[in-house]
Design a protein around this motif. Structure first.
Motif, PDB file in Angstrom:
ATOM      1  N   GLN A   1       0.831  -1.195   0.000  1.00 43.32           N
ATOM      2  CA  GLN A   1       0.000   0.000   0.000  1.00 43.32           C
ATOM      3  C   GLN A   1       0.864   1.242   0.000  1.00 43.32           C
ATOM      4  N   VAL A   2       0.389   2.276  -0.660  1.00 44.85           N
ATOM      5  CA  VAL A   2       1.082   3.561  -0.713  1.00 44.85           C
ATOM      6  C   VAL A   2       0.182   4.620  -0.099  1.00 44.85           C
ATOM      7  N   GLN A   3       0.766   5.477   0.699  1.00 48.89           N
ATOM      8  CA  GLN A   3       0.009   6.577   1.299  1.00 48.89           C
ATOM      9  C   GLN A   3       0.709   7.889   1.044  1.00 48.89           C
ATOM     10  N   LEU A   4      -0.085   8.927   0.777  1.00 49.42           N
ATOM     11  CA  LEU A   4       0.418  10.293   0.676  1.00 49.42           C
ATOM     12  C   LEU A   4      -0.257  11.089   1.786  1.00 49.42           C
ATOM     13  N   VAL A   5       0.543  11.681   2.657  1.00 50.00           N
ATOM     14  CA  VAL A   5       0.009  12.420   3.795  1.00 50.00           C
ATOM     15  C   VAL A   5       0.450  13.870   3.703  1.00 50.00           C
ATOM     16  N   GLU A   6      -0.542  14.762   3.619  1.00 50.90           N
ATOM     17  CA  GLU A   6      -0.278  16.193   3.472  1.00 50.90           C
ATOM     18  C   GLU A   6      -0.343  16.900   4.811  1.00 50.90           C
ATOM     19  N   SER A   7       0.307  18.032   4.872  1.00 50.35           N
ATOM     20  CA  SER A   7       0.212  18.906   6.037  1.00 50.35           C
ATOM     21  C   SER A   7       0.527  20.329   5.604  1.00 50.35           C
ATOM     22  N   GLY A   8       0.104  21.289   6.424  1.00 44.59           N
ATOM     23  CA  GLY A   8       0.487  22.666   6.190  1.00 44.59           C
ATOM     24  C   GLY A   8      -0.598  23.599   5.710  1.00 44.59           C
TER      25      GLY A   8
END
Length: 121
Positions: A1-8
């Motif tokens: 599985q691949v995850q992209l986690v954003e912040s900001g």
């Protein structure tokens, strides 16, 4: 599985700055492109900026000279430095990656969950 986690994301006044970050994790083989799209209410999702291996960057015309995309290959992380923000930059910003998944054994597009950016006084 691949995850992209954003912040900001967040609320900023016109003329202000924000920096978005997005980290990719999981079963990643290699990353070709990372970048950002955005979607404002009632509008289609549009490309904001992308950074492709080899140092090639691409920006939509409305953000040229104000936004800067960069990538840290060692951390599988892409950044979007947004300066001189305008109310029309208000949107949900989505992280994007075109990468090789060791699980899927193919290059595929992946998306983050989105982070809200609101430019208002």
């Amino acid at each position: 599985q691949v995850q992209l986690v954003e912040s900001g994301g967040g609320l900023v006044q016109p003329g202000g700055s924000l920096r978005l970050s997005c980290a990719a994790s999981g079963s990643i083989g290699s990353i070709k492109t990372m970048g950002w799209y955005r979607q404002a209410p009632g509008k289609q999702r549009e490309l904001v900026a992308t950074d492709t291996n080899g140092g090639s960057t691409k920006y939509t015309n409305s953000v040229k000279g104000r936004f800067t995309v960069s990538k840290d290959n060692a951390k599988n992380t892409v950044y979007l430095q947004m300066d001189s923000l305008k109310p029309e930059d208000t949107a949900v910003y989505y992280c994007y990656a075109l990468l090789w998944s060791r699980t899927a054994m193919t290059y595929s597009n992946y998306w983050g969950q989105g982070t809200q950016v609101t430019v208002s006084s």
